[in-house]
Design a protein around this motif. Structure first.
Motif, PDB file in Angstrom:
ATOM      1  N   MET A   1       0.850  -1.197   0.000  1.00  0.00           N
ATOM      2  CA  MET A   1       0.000   0.000   0.000  1.00  0.00           C
ATOM      3  C   MET A   1       0.880   1.240   0.000  1.00  0.00           C
ATOM      4  SD  MET A   1      -3.195   0.739   2.518  1.00  0.00           S
ATOM      5  CE  MET A   1      -2.566   1.822   3.773  1.00  0.00           C
ATOM      6  N   ALA A   2       0.576   2.205  -0.845  1.00  0.00           N
ATOM      7  CA  ALA A   2       1.378   3.424  -0.935  1.00  0.00           C
ATOM      8  C   ALA A   2       1.249   4.243   0.347  1.00  0.00           C
ATOM      9  CB  ALA A   2       0.934   4.253  -2.127  1.00  0.00           C
ATOM     10  N   VAL A   3       2.360   4.770   0.786  1.00  0.00           N
ATOM     11  CA  VAL A   3       2.362   5.624   1.975  1.00  0.00           C
ATOM     12  C   VAL A   3       2.111   7.065   1.540  1.00  0.00           C
ATOM     13  CG1 VAL A   3       3.737   6.459   3.912  1.00  0.00           C
ATOM     14  CG2 VAL A   3       3.976   4.086   3.155  1.00  0.00           C
ATOM     15  N   LEU A   4       1.140   7.693   2.205  1.00  0.00           N
ATOM     16  CA  LEU A   4       0.818   9.084   1.881  1.00  0.00           C
ATOM     17  C   LEU A   4       1.989   9.982   2.232  1.00  0.00           C
ATOM     18  CD1 LEU A   4      -1.413  11.170   1.074  1.00  0.00           C
ATOM     19  CD2 LEU A   4      -1.939  11.315   3.504  1.00  0.00           C
ATOM     20  N   SER A   5       2.459  10.761   1.270  1.00  0.00           N
ATOM     21  CA  SER A   5       3.551  11.680   1.586  1.00  0.00           C
ATOM     22  C   SER A   5       2.970  12.991   2.107  1.00  0.00           C
ATOM     23  CB  SER A   5       4.413  11.911   0.347  1.00  0.00           C
ATOM     24  OG  SER A   5       3.974  13.000  -0.378  1.00  0.00           O
ATOM     25  N   ILE A   6       3.591  13.506   3.146  1.00  0.00           N
ATOM     26  CA  ILE A   6       3.130  14.738   3.785  1.00  0.00           C
ATOM     27  C   ILE A   6       3.988  15.882   3.268  1.00  0.00           C
ATOM     28  CG2 ILE A   6       2.692  15.921   5.968  1.00  0.00           C
ATOM     29  CD1 ILE A   6       0.967  13.413   5.503  1.00  0.00           C
ATOM     30  N   LYS A   7       3.389  16.765   2.490  1.00  0.00           N
ATOM     31  CA  LYS A   7       4.154  17.853   1.879  1.00  0.00           C
ATOM     32  C   LYS A   7       4.586  18.881   2.922  1.00  0.00           C
ATOM     33  CE  LYS A   7       3.971  21.294  -1.829  1.00  0.00           C
ATOM     34  NZ  LYS A   7       3.150  21.891  -2.905  1.00  0.00           N
ATOM     35  N   TYR A   8       3.644  19.216   3.833  1.00  0.00           N
ATOM     36  CA  TYR A   8       3.931  20.243   4.833  1.00  0.00           C
ATOM     37  C   TYR A   8       4.043  19.574   6.194  1.00  0.00           C
ATOM     38  CZ  TYR A   8       2.553  23.322   1.040  1.00  0.00           C
ATOM     39  OH  TYR A   8       2.478  23.968  -0.172  1.00  0.00           O
ATOM     40  N   LYS A   9       5.252  19.161   6.553  1.00  0.00           N
ATOM     41  CA  LYS A   9       5.510  18.480   7.825  1.00  0.00           C
ATOM     42  C   LYS A   9       5.973  19.513   8.842  1.00  0.00           C
ATOM     43  CE  LYS A   9       5.901  14.242   9.677  1.00  0.00           C
ATOM     44  NZ  LYS A   9       4.829  13.240   9.636  1.00  0.00           N
ATOM     45  N   PHE A  10       5.468  19.426  10.057  1.00  0.00           N
ATOM     46  CA  PHE A  10       5.781  20.413  11.089  1.00  0.00           C
ATOM     47  C   PHE A  10       6.745  19.821  12.119  1.00  0.00           C
ATOM     48  CE2 PHE A  10       2.403  22.364   8.870  1.00  0.00           C
ATOM     49  CZ  PHE A  10       2.518  23.721   9.098  1.00  0.00           C
ATOM     50  N   ALA A 351       0.280  37.322   5.664  1.00  0.00           N
ATOM     51  CA  ALA A 351       0.660  38.104   6.847  1.00  0.00           C
ATOM     52  C   ALA A 351       1.171  37.214   7.974  1.00  0.00           C
ATOM     53  CB  ALA A 351      -0.511  38.945   7.330  1.00  0.00           C
ATOM     54  N   LEU A 352       0.716  35.965   8.026  1.00  0.00           N
ATOM     55  CA  LEU A 352       1.213  35.068   9.073  1.00  0.00           C
ATOM     56  C   LEU A 352       2.701  34.792   8.878  1.00  0.00           C
ATOM     57  CD1 LEU A 352       0.361  33.621  11.611  1.00  0.00           C
ATOM     58  CD2 LEU A 352      -0.397  31.680  10.229  1.00  0.00           C
ATOM     59  N   TYR A 353       3.131  34.672   7.638  1.00  0.00           N
ATOM     60  CA  TYR A 353       4.562  34.559   7.333  1.00  0.00           C
ATOM     61  C   TYR A 353       5.293  35.828   7.755  1.00  0.00           C
ATOM     62  CZ  TYR A 353       8.839  34.531   4.505  1.00  0.00           C
ATOM     63  OH  TYR A 353      10.146  34.609   4.095  1.00  0.00           O
ATOM     64  N   ASP A 354       4.716  36.977   7.437  1.00  0.00           N
ATOM     65  CA  ASP A 354       5.366  38.247   7.786  1.00  0.00           C
ATOM     66  C   ASP A 354       5.508  38.399   9.305  1.00  0.00           C
ATOM     67  OD1 ASP A 354       5.467  38.806   5.082  1.00  0.00           O
ATOM     68  OD2 ASP A 354       3.674  40.074   5.100  1.00  0.00           O
ATOM     69  N   ILE A 355       4.478  38.000  10.051  1.00  0.00           N
ATOM     70  CA  ILE A 355       4.550  38.040  11.522  1.00  0.00           C
ATOM     71  C   ILE A 355       5.679  37.146  12.006  1.00  0.00           C
ATOM     72  CG2 ILE A 355       3.357  37.292  13.625  1.00  0.00           C
ATOM     73  CD1 ILE A 355       0.709  38.141  12.224  1.00  0.00           C
ATOM     74  N   ALA A 356       5.738  35.936  11.471  1.00  0.00           N
ATOM     75  CA  ALA A 356       6.733  34.956  11.914  1.00  0.00           C
ATOM     76  C   ALA A 356       8.155  35.447  11.668  1.00  0.00           C
ATOM     77  CB  ALA A 356       6.505  33.631  11.188  1.00  0.00           C
ATOM     78  N   ILE A 357       8.380  36.037  10.517  1.00  0.00           N
ATOM     79  CA  ILE A 357       9.726  36.524  10.189  1.00  0.00           C
ATOM     80  C   ILE A 357      10.066  37.764  11.019  1.00  0.00           C
ATOM     81  CG2 ILE A 357      11.173  37.446   8.343  1.00  0.00           C
ATOM     82  CD1 ILE A 357      10.563  34.353   8.270  1.00  0.00           C
ATOM     83  N   ASN A 358       9.075  38.608  11.282  1.00  0.00           N
ATOM     84  CA  ASN A 358       9.292  39.777  12.154  1.00  0.00           C
ATOM     85  C   ASN A 358       9.706  39.338  13.556  1.00  0.00           C
ATOM     86  OD1 ASN A 358       9.093  42.677  12.747  1.00  0.00           O
ATOM     87  ND2 ASN A 358       7.329  42.093  13.994  1.00  0.00           N
ATOM     88  N   ILE A 359       9.034  38.323  14.085  1.00  0.00           N
ATOM     89  CA  ILE A 359       9.397  37.804  15.416  1.00  0.00           C
ATOM     90  C   ILE A 359      10.803  37.217  15.376  1.00  0.00           C
ATOM     91  CG2 ILE A 359       8.846  36.016  17.125  1.00  0.00           C
ATOM     92  CD1 ILE A 359       5.872  36.428  16.347  1.00  0.00           C
ATOM     93  N   TYR A 405       1.848  29.150   4.712  1.00  0.00           N
ATOM     94  CA  TYR A 405       2.753  30.282   4.962  1.00  0.00           C
ATOM     95  C   TYR A 405       3.498  30.119   6.287  1.00  0.00           C
ATOM     96  CZ  TYR A 405       1.351  33.062   0.941  1.00  0.00           C
ATOM     97  OH  TYR A 405       1.166  33.524  -0.347  1.00  0.00           O
ATOM     98  N   LEU A 406       2.827  29.563   7.289  1.00  0.00           N
ATOM     99  CA  LEU A 406       3.494  29.324   8.571  1.00  0.00           C
ATOM    100  C   LEU A 406       4.618  28.306   8.398  1.00  0.00           C
ATOM    101  CD1 LEU A 406       3.578  29.828  11.641  1.00  0.00           C
ATOM    102  CD2 LEU A 406       1.956  27.925  11.904  1.00  0.00           C
ATOM    103  N   HIS A 407       4.348  27.248   7.648  1.00  0.00           N
ATOM    104  CA  HIS A 407       5.363  26.219   7.399  1.00  0.00           C
ATOM    105  C   HIS A 407       6.594  26.827   6.726  1.00  0.00           C
ATOM    106  CE1 HIS A 407       7.212  22.847   5.130  1.00  0.00           C
ATOM    107  NE2 HIS A 407       6.889  22.146   6.216  1.00  0.00           N
ATOM    108  N   LYS A 408       6.368  27.688   5.758  1.00  0.00           N
ATOM    109  CA  LYS A 408       7.483  28.358   5.057  1.00  0.00           C
ATOM    110  C   LYS A 408       8.346  29.141   6.052  1.00  0.00           C
ATOM    111  CE  LYS A 408       8.103  32.121   1.636  1.00  0.00           C
ATOM    112  NZ  LYS A 408       9.377  31.695   1.046  1.00  0.00           N
ATOM    113  N   GLY A 413      13.404  29.309   9.778  1.00  0.00           N
ATOM    114  CA  GLY A 413      13.994  29.520  11.093  1.00  0.00           C
ATOM    115  C   GLY A 413      13.127  30.169  12.143  1.00  0.00           C
ATOM    116  N   SER A 414      11.855  30.474  11.844  1.00  0.00           N
ATOM    117  CA  SER A 414      10.992  31.048  12.877  1.00  0.00           C
ATOM    118  C   SER A 414      10.664  29.979  13.916  1.00  0.00           C
ATOM    119  CB  SER A 414       9.705  31.588  12.260  1.00  0.00           C
ATOM    120  OG  SER A 414       8.964  32.291  13.235  1.00  0.00           O
ATOM    121  N   ASN A 415      10.699  30.388  15.181  1.00  0.00           N
ATOM    122  CA  ASN A 415      10.666  29.455  16.312  1.00  0.00           C
ATOM    123  C   ASN A 415       9.232  29.203  16.780  1.00  0.00           C
ATOM    124  OD1 ASN A 415      11.731  27.832  18.285  1.00  0.00           O
ATOM    125  ND2 ASN A 415      12.662  29.476  19.474  1.00  0.00           N
ATOM    126  N   CYS A 416       8.384  28.726  15.871  1.00  0.00           N
ATOM    127  CA  CYS A 416       6.966  28.505  16.171  1.00  0.00           C
ATOM    128  C   CYS A 416       6.746  27.061  16.605  1.00  0.00           C
ATOM    129  CB  CYS A 416       6.122  28.821  14.943  1.00  0.00           C
ATOM    130  SG  CYS A 416       4.355  28.564  15.195  1.00  0.00           S
TER     131      CYS A 416
END
Length: 469
Positions: A1-10, A351-359, A405-408, A413-416
């Protein structure tokens, strides 16, 4: 059975949870005191959508076991809620507790832990006791700060053996805006000078609670304390100097006024200079400013729903009016912006990306998490399929866009460390009542029957896979 690949892993141990609050879920059952919203509803029911107030809310006081089980069933591993000052404390001046409330909150915390859900406990979610407003002016008073510290100390003493994640305030800027500037929280004043003093007092209150926390057993046993801020990045209409200046002031007043003291221990110099020049700067003492300096947060919660967009004033501010932050900007409605028509808010996930990079870049890359993000929709019953399931695909799309955007930002390097949706179960929401629904789980107000929406099954898979494709 194929394993589902997770594109956005946290990251490992990333929180997949949700946020709510005591006054929006518990109802007023067995509560001895009224908060400002309880009181507002008692005197002006028509100010609340469809005349629905906080008396029942989503009945969490009576159904917490079943509600927490539903949260566990959809894979949530953490929950932020709040302890109501007006429920826990019998005598505000001495912080004598109501034993019935102690039993209730102990049971809630124990039930969360039993269901492997991390309790994140907030101490203030807009629910100031109305008698402290009537007697002292609420957050205008530094005596009320002292009483709030007594309440916080009692919470640490009673629950700190099990609660390791604490929040001082939820969205303190909303208290400033709602109660003192834009008339959407009781007592609906328009008083810029009071607003600025309250802004300062809330920062001081948060720092004093952090100081008390540092002396508690909870802190010595590895507990942490933070604050939850609604950050709304300010984007200028254009790169013209006047637009850029307008957006910079919006950033100073609405974002940095709480973010800078919380993380850096000091107020933004440009904001202080502006308020001083306008004759509205808060009253402070050197001792108080040192308390703020020495008691910064361990972690940050960020509530993000929409951006702010600003432009230079089209008509000069009337100096005969009382001071308002709007002296320095006009709101800008960007042509072609995406909107949530039910809430009247712009949808702008970037904007969530922008917040993360600002922090990351300007706030010491402090550990932080998304403490609220969500999409409120009116008339969700219209989206029920033949099997009775609410197919809220719009909500799933909304979350996936924001999480992308949060994953990006995390990859950069954002510490979320987590993502909390607003909210696990449809809850009562201030004067909006149940106009807009936000939950992973629907509540039928007539029966209080709760059912999982399509988004609830979605988050279960996201939590299980620690990401999505």
């Amino acid at each position: 059975m194929a394993v589902l690949s997770i594109k956005y892993k946290f990251p490992e141990n990333f929180w997949w949870g949700a946020a709510t609050s005591g006054p929006q879920t518990e109802g007023r059952f067995n509560k001895k005191h009224a908060n400002v919203f309880d009181h507002w509803f008692d005197i002006e029911k028509e100010a609340f959508f469809n005349g629905i107030g906080p008396n029942v809310a989503s009945n969490f006081y009576n159904s917490y076991k079943e509600d927490i089980k539903l949260m566990a069933d959809i894979g949530l591993d953490s929950l932020r809620t709040s302890i109501q000052w007006t429920r826990l404390i019998k005598d505000f001046e001495t912080a004598e507790v109501d034993e019935e409330a102690v039993v209730f909150y102990n049971r809630v915390i124990d039930e969360l832990i039993k269901n492997k859900i991390i309790p994140v406990i907030n101490l203030q979610h807009f629910d100031l006791p109305v008698e402290l407003y009537d007697k002292y002016g609420g957050w205008e008073s530094k005596h009320v700060i002292a009483l709030f510290v007594l309440f916080a100390e009692k919470c640490f003493e009673l629950f700190g053996d099990r609660v390791k994640n604490w929040i001082t305030f939820n969205e303190p800027m909303v208290i400033v805006e709602g109660q003192y500037l834009y008339q959407f929280h009781y007592p609906n004043l328009v008083d810029g000078k009071k607003a600025v003093q309250v802004l300062y007092n809330l920062n001081l209150a948060s720092a004093k609670v952090i100081a008390a926390f540092k002396q508690s057993k909870c802190a010595k046993q590895g507990g942490e304390i933070g604050v939850v801020l609604n950050l709304t990045p300010a984007y200028p209409r254009s790169q013209a100097d006047e637009d850029v200046k307008a957006a910079a002031f919006v950033e100073d007043f609405f974002n940095k006024s709480f973010l800078d003291p919380a993380v850096k221990g000091e107020f933004t110099p440009s904001l202080v200079q502006t308020l001083q020049a306008d004759g509205v700067l808060w009253e402070s003492t050197p001792e108080e400013l040192m308390i703020i300096k020495n008691n910064t947060i361990d972690f940050l919660g960020v509530n993000y729903y929409q951006p702010r967009r600003a432009k230079s004033k089209e008509v000069a501010w009337d100096i005969e009016k009382s001071w308002m932050p709007n002296k320095y900007f006009d709101d800008y409605e960007m042509p072609g912006r995406r909107m949530n028509p039910y809430r009247g808010w712009e949808i702008y996930p970037q904007a969530l990306y922008d917040i993360a990079i600002n922090i990351r870049d300007y706030y010491n890359n402090i550990r932080w998490y998304v403490s609220e993000n969500g999409m409120g929709v009116e008339g969700e019953e219209n989206y029920r399929n033949a099997d009775g399931l609410i197919e809220d695909i719009y909500r799933i799309d909304f979350y996936e866009e924001h999480l992308t955007y949060l994953h990006k930002a995390i990859q950069e390097g954002s510490n979320c460390f987590g993502f909390h949706a607003w909210t696990p179960i449809d809850c009562w929401s201030w004067s909006n009542a149940y106009k807009n629904r936000y939950g992973y789980i629907a509540v039928d107000l007539a029966t209080q029957i709760k059912t999982i929406k399509k988004s609830g099954y979605w988050i279960k898979n996201v939590a299980k896979n620690n990401g999505f494709s």
